[in-house]
Scaffold this active site. Structure first.
Site, PDB file in Angstrom:
ATOM      1  N   SER A 191       0.662  -1.261  -0.030  1.00  0.00           N
ATOM      2  CA  SER A 191      -0.047   0.037  -0.140  1.00  0.00           C
ATOM      3  C   SER A 191       0.927   1.186   0.030  1.00  0.00           C
ATOM      4  O   SER A 191       2.138   1.257   0.558  1.00  0.00           O
ATOM      5  CB  SER A 191      -0.914   0.192   1.131  1.00  0.00           C
ATOM      6  OG  SER A 191      -1.664   1.348   1.287  1.00  0.00           O
TER       7      SER A 191
ATOM      8  N   TYR B 101      -2.563  -0.955   9.873  1.00  0.00           N
ATOM      9  CA  TYR B 101      -2.490  -1.355   8.577  1.00  0.00           C
ATOM     10  C   TYR B 101      -1.306  -0.766   7.767  1.00  0.00           C
ATOM     11  O   TYR B 101      -0.602  -1.579   7.202  1.00  0.00           O
ATOM     12  CB  TYR B 101      -3.695  -0.684   7.690  1.00  0.00           C
ATOM     13  CG  TYR B 101      -3.682  -0.973   6.153  1.00  0.00           C
ATOM     14  CD1 TYR B 101      -4.134  -2.199   5.859  1.00  0.00           C
ATOM     15  CD2 TYR B 101      -3.432  -0.043   5.237  1.00  0.00           C
ATOM     16  CE1 TYR B 101      -4.192  -2.534   4.425  1.00  0.00           C
ATOM     17  CE2 TYR B 101      -3.588  -0.314   4.009  1.00  0.00           C
ATOM     18  CZ  TYR B 101      -3.667  -1.703   3.477  1.00  0.00           C
ATOM     19  OH  TYR B 101      -3.862  -1.792   2.312  1.00  0.00           O
TER      20      TYR B 101
END
Length: 246
Positions: A141, A155
């Site tokens: 990401s 995350y």
């Protein structure tokens, strides 16, 4: 389009979203494709049906990415079905957007187990079969490299781990001609991160293009890295984020 004829690819967590788009693209480029899923049997069957309707070959195997025994069994089943495994796409992952102070230990464990431990387990299982010149591609990401989105502390930490895992493993398997790369999406409109969710506004504001991405924006990068023209790219983190990290 990449030439993936006679190649076999495994895409984890690919019953929907980015994983499904990747599976379909690799199949369109000529690969035989296996997907894993933990839930959503009908969704997985639809991905396989779509690939087969277009003339490709595909199989879906139920396997929780956090279950080492299930993952090993799934990898073995893929090899038994197609005779080999050339490309691994570590796509399975999750996020639980909320302020860090409010995040429970159970939620932290879930994100770590799937995004990091699952990646380790699957890659170890696949490396027993991947030949020289194979490909390992993980879906990280953009927040694993530069963090500006609230609610994604845990995350982003796991996706930072994906980046460093990619660099480290690339060194170890490089002598075999195996490339290891990390594709880092920005905000992409999926069930996990819908463009109309309460967490969408700050993500959208951070992009240069002022729009959410589509799953079809991510799949071509993965297909390129899986193909022969990307043979000299390894240990790289390639960001497809609409300018979020610009």
């Amino acid at each position: 389009m990449s030439d993936l004829t006679n190649k076999v690819a495994l895409v984890t967590g690919a019953s929907r979203g980015i994983g499904a788009a990747i599976a379909k693209r690799l199949a369109a480029d000529g690969a035989n494709v296996a997907i894993t899923y933990s839930k959503g049997t009908l969704d997985a069957a639809r991905v396989v049906a779509t690939i087969e309707a277009a003339g490709g070959k595909a199989v879906a195997v139920q396997a929780d990415a956090t279950d080492a025994a299930a993952v090993q069994s799934a990898v073995d089943e893929v090899v038994a079905t197609f005779g080999r495994l050339d490309i691994l796409v570590n796509n399975a992952g999750t996020a639980i957007p909320k302020p860090f102070e409010e995040t429970t230990l159970e939620e932290l464990d879930k994100v770590l187990d799937l995004n990091v431990r699952g990646l380790f387990v699957t890659t170890q299982a696949a490396l027993k079969h991947i030949p020289d010149g194979g490909r390992i591609i993980s879906i990280g990401s953009c927040v694993g490299e530069r963090m500006m989105t609230p609610g994604l502390v845990a995350y982003s930490a796991t996706k930072g781990a994906v980046k460093m895992f990619t660099q480290g493993l690339a060194r170890e398997v490089g002598p075999r001609g195996i490339t290891v790369n990390n594709v880092q999406p920005g905000p992409v409109d999926t069930d996990l991160n819908p463009a109309d969710d309460q967490w969408a506004e700050p993500q959208l504001a951070a992009t240069a293009l002022k729009r959410y991405g589509r799953v079809e924006d991510i799949a071509p990068m993965v297909a390129f890295l899986a193909g022969p023209e990307a043979g000299y790219i390894t240990g790289a983190s390639l960001t497809v984020d609409g300018g979020t990290n610009a």
